[in-house]
Design a protein around this motif. Structure first.
Motif, short mmCIF file in Angstrom:
data_model
loop_
_atom_site.label_atom_id
_atom_site.label_comp_id
_atom_site.label_asym_id
_atom_site.label_seq_id
_atom_site.Cartn_x
_atom_site.Cartn_y
_atom_site.Cartn_z
N ILE A 103 0.42 -1.30 0.15
CA ILE A 103 -0.08 0.25 -0.08
C ILE A 103 1.20 1.26 -0.11
N GLY A 104 2.45 1.08 -0.09
CA GLY A 104 3.04 2.26 -0.09
C GLY A 104 3.16 3.28 -1.09
N LYS A 105 2.64 2.94 -2.73
CA LYS A 105 2.54 4.11 -3.99
C LYS A 105 1.65 4.72 -3.09
N PRO A 160 -2.92 3.77 -1.54
CA PRO A 160 -3.84 4.22 0.00
C PRO A 160 -5.39 4.73 0.28
N VAL A 161 -5.03 5.48 -1.09
CA VAL A 161 -5.98 6.87 -1.72
C VAL A 161 -7.56 5.78 -1.93
N ASP A 182 -2.56 1.91 -13.72
CA ASP A 182 -1.41 1.26 -13.29
C ASP A 182 -1.47 0.90 -11.80
N SER A 183 -2.66 1.95 -11.52
CA SER A 183 -2.65 1.42 -10.01
C SER A 183 -3.32 0.13 -9.39
N LEU A 184 -4.98 0.65 -10.28
CA LEU A 184 -5.62 -0.74 -9.79
C LEU A 184 -5.07 -2.10 -10.57
N MET A 221 -4.55 6.11 9.21
CA MET A 221 -3.20 6.62 8.86
C MET A 221 -4.30 7.87 8.40
N ARG A 222 -5.63 7.61 8.27
CA ARG A 222 -6.36 9.23 7.84
C ARG A 222 -6.51 9.26 9.25
#
Length: 130
Positions: free
Chosen positions: A35-37, A41-42, A72-74, A113-114
């Motif tokens: 989840i670090g990209k 996380p968004v 790309d993220s998905l 995180m939020r």
């Protein structure tokens, strides 16, 4: 046989493979790599908040992300078993993205995180104009 072979762990939960060997910090590093990209996380947060979403809806909910980066993220999140892609209709072509059980299990991490960000971060200062 790797941990991602759809075999449940000892407690019956499917496990994701840890990519580093044996160190006590390995689970932290592996989670961070998943989840670090920047947008991962968004995207997960938006899917937690809005449920299954089409590509355009997700792009609107993740303000500032380009189509290419979202795609790309998905794809990356799908490869890591956090998001699943379902074709809703072919004419017109529509796809919904939703969280897998692994993706949904990140809820406490994403919400922590939020919450941390809401408590400790401030809005950027507006630049003074001369």
């Amino acid at each position: 046989m790797g941990a991602m072979d759809d075999l449940p762990g000892q407690d019956g939960i499917d496990r994701l493979e840890v990519w580093c060997a044996g160190e006590e910090w390995c689970p932290v590093t592996t989670t961070a790599s998943l989840i670090g990209k920047k947008w991962h996380p968004v995207i997960i947060h938006r899917l937690l908040e809005h449920g299954p979403s089409g590509f355009n809806e997700l792009q609107e909910n993740v303000d500032g992300i380009s189509s290419k980066v979202l795609s790309d993220s998905l794809e990356d999140l799908e490869e890591n078993h956090l998001v699943e892609r379902e074709i809703i209709s072919e004419k017109p072509f529509r796809v919904h993205y939703s969280l897998t059980e692994h993706g949904e299990s990140l809820q406490p991490v994403i919400y922590a995180m939020r919450d941390w960000g809401m408590e400790y971060l401030t809005e950027p200062a507006e630049e003074a104009s001369d």
